[in-house]
Design a protein around this motif. Structure first.
Motif, PDB file in Angstrom:
ATOM      1  N   PRO A 103       0.885  -1.442  -0.455  1.00  0.00           N
ATOM      2  CA  PRO A 103      -0.036   0.280   0.047  1.00  0.00           C
ATOM      3  C   PRO A 103       0.869   1.475  -0.007  1.00  0.00           C
ATOM      4  O   PRO A 103       2.092   1.287   0.971  1.00  0.00           O
ATOM      5  N   ARG A 104       0.221   1.894  -0.299  1.00  0.00           N
ATOM      6  CA  ARG A 104       1.317   3.287  -1.030  1.00  0.00           C
ATOM      7  C   ARG A 104       0.923   4.271   0.818  1.00  0.00           C
ATOM      8  O   ARG A 104       2.376   4.343   0.548  1.00  0.00           O
ATOM      9  N   THR A 105       0.481   4.062   1.346  1.00  0.00           N
ATOM     10  CA  THR A 105       0.601   4.700   2.765  1.00  0.00           C
ATOM     11  C   THR A 105       1.689   4.358   4.102  1.00  0.00           C
ATOM     12  O   THR A 105       1.792   5.037   4.568  1.00  0.00           O
ATOM     13  N   ALA A 106       2.107   2.606   3.597  1.00  0.00           N
ATOM     14  CA  ALA A 106       3.029   2.235   4.168  1.00  0.00           C
ATOM     15  C   ALA A 106       4.606   2.216   3.676  1.00  0.00           C
ATOM     16  O   ALA A 106       5.736   2.021   4.280  1.00  0.00           O
ATOM     17  N   HIS A 107       4.477   3.207   2.037  1.00  0.00           N
ATOM     18  CA  HIS A 107       6.254   3.166   1.962  1.00  0.00           C
ATOM     19  C   HIS A 107       6.619   4.042   2.504  1.00  0.00           C
ATOM     20  O   HIS A 107       8.078   3.557   3.067  1.00  0.00           O
ATOM     21  N   ALA A 108       6.949   4.533   3.338  1.00  0.00           N
ATOM     22  CA  ALA A 108       7.797   5.650   4.131  1.00  0.00           C
ATOM     23  C   ALA A 108       8.305   4.937   5.299  1.00  0.00           C
ATOM     24  O   ALA A 108       9.374   4.667   5.655  1.00  0.00           O
TER      25      ALA A 108
END
Length: 129
Positions: A103-108
């Motif tokens: 998921p994009r939100t998990a990148h960092a």
């Protein structure tokens, strides 16, 4: 979204391959949180006390580990693919790591998490092996 990291680790490709697939050693490396790791293709993996679930897609001894990998905090049915490629080099092993499909939100948190939760503790474990 993808993550690509290349790290130099102490130890041989075999040391690192074994560490990633040895339940007891992985558990010790990750601070004692329970780890159950299958050493077979298609086998299930549960690490960090069940926070991470995975399945082995491809295992090439001392060369490559590919897993379908997910955080239990992600929506159901969402798996990313992680690949660990191991290559001997002077003084240790070059590990080339790729992850995609998360998921994009998990990148960092993933991008910095691999170093904190994997590469640094692995180097410590391999130094004291």
């Amino acid at each position: 979204m993808t993550i690509h990291q290349e790290v130099h680790l102490k130890g041989t490709p075999k040391d690192i391959y074994d560490l990633l697939l040895d339940s007891a050693r992985f558990q010790a490396m990750s601070g004692g949180r329970s780890a159950h790791i299958s050493t077979h293709e298609g086998g299930e993996v549960s690490i960090f006390g069940g926070d991470i679930e995975a399945r082995n897609l491809e295992l090439v001894p001392n060369r490559r580990i590919v897993q379908a990998w997910r955080s239990r905090h992600w929506a159901e049915g969402i798996y990313s693919v992680v690949r660990f490629e191991l290559e001997a080099e002077a003084g240790g092993t070059r590990l080339v790591f790729d992850q995609n499909g998360y998921p994009r939100t998990a990148h960092a948190s993933l991008d910095e998490g691999w170093s904190k939760m994997y590469w640094e503790p692995m180097n410590k474990a391999l130094t004291h092996h």
